[in-house]
Motif scaffolding. Structure first.
Motif, PDB file in Angstrom:
ATOM      1  N   GLU A  46      35.573  40.058  43.630  1.00  0.00           N
ATOM      2  CA  GLU A  46      36.164  38.741  43.005  1.00  0.00           C
ATOM      3  C   GLU A  46      35.260  38.672  41.263  1.00  0.00           C
ATOM      4  N   ARG A  47      34.263  38.165  40.983  1.00  0.00           N
ATOM      5  CA  ARG A  47      33.886  38.501  39.926  1.00  0.00           C
ATOM      6  C   ARG A  47      34.347  39.443  38.555  1.00  0.00           C
ATOM      7  N   LEU A  48      34.582  40.394  39.424  1.00  0.00           N
ATOM      8  CA  LEU A  48      34.912  41.806  38.605  1.00  0.00           C
ATOM      9  C   LEU A  48      36.509  41.409  38.089  1.00  0.00           C
ATOM     10  N   LYS A  49      37.226  41.149  38.927  1.00  0.00           N
ATOM     11  CA  LYS A  49      39.005  41.159  38.798  1.00  0.00           C
ATOM     12  C   LYS A  49      39.085  39.749  37.698  1.00  0.00           C
ATOM     13  N   GLN A  50      38.367  38.294  37.411  1.00  0.00           N
ATOM     14  CA  GLN A  50      38.133  37.404  37.018  1.00  0.00           C
ATOM     15  C   GLN A  50      37.944  38.238  35.529  1.00  0.00           C
ATOM     16  N   LYS A  51      36.978  38.981  35.613  1.00  0.00           N
ATOM     17  CA  LYS A  51      36.859  39.756  33.820  1.00  0.00           C
ATOM     18  C   LYS A  51      38.457  40.581  33.563  1.00  0.00           C
ATOM     19  N   HIS A  52      38.918  40.523  34.871  1.00  0.00           N
ATOM     20  CA  HIS A  52      40.216  42.299  34.046  1.00  0.00           C
ATOM     21  C   HIS A  52      40.936  41.751  34.880  1.00  0.00           C
ATOM     22  N   PRO A  53      41.564  39.801  34.651  1.00  0.00           N
ATOM     23  CA  PRO A  53      43.022  39.041  35.938  1.00  0.00           C
ATOM     24  C   PRO A  53      43.891  40.419  35.715  1.00  0.00           C
ATOM     25  N   ASP A  54      44.758  40.884  34.840  1.00  0.00           N
ATOM     26  CA  ASP A  54      46.112  41.917  34.998  1.00  0.00           C
ATOM     27  C   ASP A  54      45.245  42.903  34.686  1.00  0.00           C
ATOM     28  N   ALA A  55      44.068  43.863  36.077  1.00  0.00           N
ATOM     29  CA  ALA A  55      43.228  44.483  36.310  1.00  0.00           C
ATOM     30  C   ALA A  55      44.343  45.199  37.984  1.00  0.00           C
ATOM     31  N   LEU A  56      44.869  46.575  37.785  1.00  0.00           N
ATOM     32  CA  LEU A  56      45.027  46.655  39.727  1.00  0.00           C
ATOM     33  C   LEU A  56      43.753  47.149  39.770  1.00  0.00           C
ATOM     34  N   VAL A  57      43.816  47.136  41.609  1.00  0.00           N
ATOM     35  CA  VAL A  57      42.175  46.972  42.094  1.00  0.00           C
ATOM     36  C   VAL A  57      42.405  48.468  43.295  1.00  0.00           C
ATOM     37  N   VAL A  58      42.140  49.687  42.724  1.00  0.00           N
ATOM     38  CA  VAL A  58      41.997  50.464  44.180  1.00  0.00           C
ATOM     39  C   VAL A  58      40.692  50.746  44.487  1.00  0.00           C
ATOM     40  N   CYS A  59      41.291  50.614  45.628  1.00  0.00           N
ATOM     41  CA  CYS A  59      39.918  50.425  46.419  1.00  0.00           C
ATOM     42  C   CYS A  59      39.858  52.359  48.081  1.00  0.00           C
ATOM     43  N   TYR A  60      38.705  52.379  47.366  1.00  0.00           N
ATOM     44  CA  TYR A  60      38.830  54.064  48.464  1.00  0.00           C
ATOM     45  C   TYR A  60      38.249  53.482  49.799  1.00  0.00           C
TER      46      TYR A  60
END
Length: 222
Positions: A79-93
Motif C-alpha cells: 500500500e505504501r509503495l502504491k501511494q508513492k507511485h499512484p499511476d503504476a500497475l502492480v505485477v505480482c509474482y
C-alpha cells in the motif's frame, strides 16, 4: 487428492496423485471432482488452490510451512509503495500471499512474466513484486524499467558461480539451466533461464532415445 510440489522429497512425490508447479497443481485440482485437496507445499500454494477451488476443502499438512520470499512483502508495505507511485500497475509474482495478490493488478508466473509485461501500456510505470531478481530478468528481457521490491529467494541465492564452474568441469558437455530467481551472476552463466516446469520439459525433450544420437545433458541450477 494429494498434490506435491516439485520441491518436495521423492517419497512425498511418490505418494501424491499429481506432482508439479504450484499454479499448475492448483489448476489441476480445480478440474477434478475431489472434495478435499491436500497440498504438500507452502502456505501461498494452498491459498492459490483455495482461490481456484472455493467449494473444496484445502488442507496444508504443516500450517507453518512458508516461503521466505513470499513473506518479504506485506499488504501494508505494498500500500505504501502504491501511494508513492499512484499511476503504476502492480505485477505480482504468483509466489505471493493471497492478500498481496488481491492488491495487485496482475498476477504472473516465472514463465509468462515477460509476455505479460510486454502487453502492458508503455506509458504506465510497473511495480514488480516481490522477487527483485525475477523482476530484473523481466526488465532485461522487455527493455522496460521496473520498480522492483527488494525481495529474494534465499535458497536460489545460495548458488554461487564456483558451484556452476565445478559442475561444468565435471560435466563439460552439459547445458546449464537456471531459474530467473537466481542472482545476476548465475543468470549470466546459464545457457537457458527457465521456470521449474520449463526445466522439466527441457530435460524430458533432451533425453536421448536408443535410436537417436546422444544430446547434451542438462545441469539444473535451481
Amino acid at each position: 487428492m494429494i498434490l506435491a510440489h516439485n520441491y518436495q522429497p521423492g517419497p512425498i512425490q511418490d505418494m501424491a496423485d499429481f506432482v508439479g508447479d504450484s499454479l499448475a497443481l492448483s489448476i489441476q485440482a480445480s478440474k477434478t471432482d475431489a472434495d478435499v485437496i491436500v497440498f504438500c507445499g507452502v502456505l501461498f500454494m494452498a491459498e492459490t488452490a483455495a482461490i481456484l477451488s472455493p467449494e473444496k476443502t484445502v488442507l496444508l499438512p504443516d500450517i507453518t510451512a512458508g516461503c521466505p520470499m513470499a513473506d518479504m512483502i506485506t499488504t501494508q508495505q505494498l500500500e505504501r509503495l502504491k501511494q508513492k507511485h499512484p499511476d503504476a500497475l502492480v505485477v505480482c509474482y504468483v509466489n505471493s500471499p493471497a492478500d498481496v495478490k488481491a492488491l495487485s493488478d496482475y498476477c504472473c508466473t516465472s514463465s509468462n512474466a515477460v509476455k505479460l509485461v510486454n502487453l502492458l501500456p508503455k506509458d504506465r510505470e510497473i511495480i514488480f513484486i516481490p522477487d527483485q531478481h525475477l523482476g530484473q530478468f523481466v526488465s532485461d528481457r522487455t527493455g522496460r524499467p521496473l520498480i522492483l521490491w527488494p525481495g529474494y529467494c534465499p535458497t536460489h541465492l545460495r548458488i554461487r558461480p564456483e558451484d556452476i564452474q565445478a559442475a561444468r568441469k565435471e560435466h563439460p558437455q552439459a547445458l546449464v539451466l537456471a531459474h530467473p530467481e537466481c542472482g545476476p551472476e548465475i543468470r549470466m552463466m546459464a545457457d537457458h533461464l527457465l521456470s521449474t516446469g520449463g526445466m522439466i520439459r527441457f530435460a524430458g525433450e533432451a533425453r536421448p532415445s536408443r535410436s537417436s544420437s546422444p544430446l547434451r545433458k542438462a545441469l539444473c541450477i535451481h
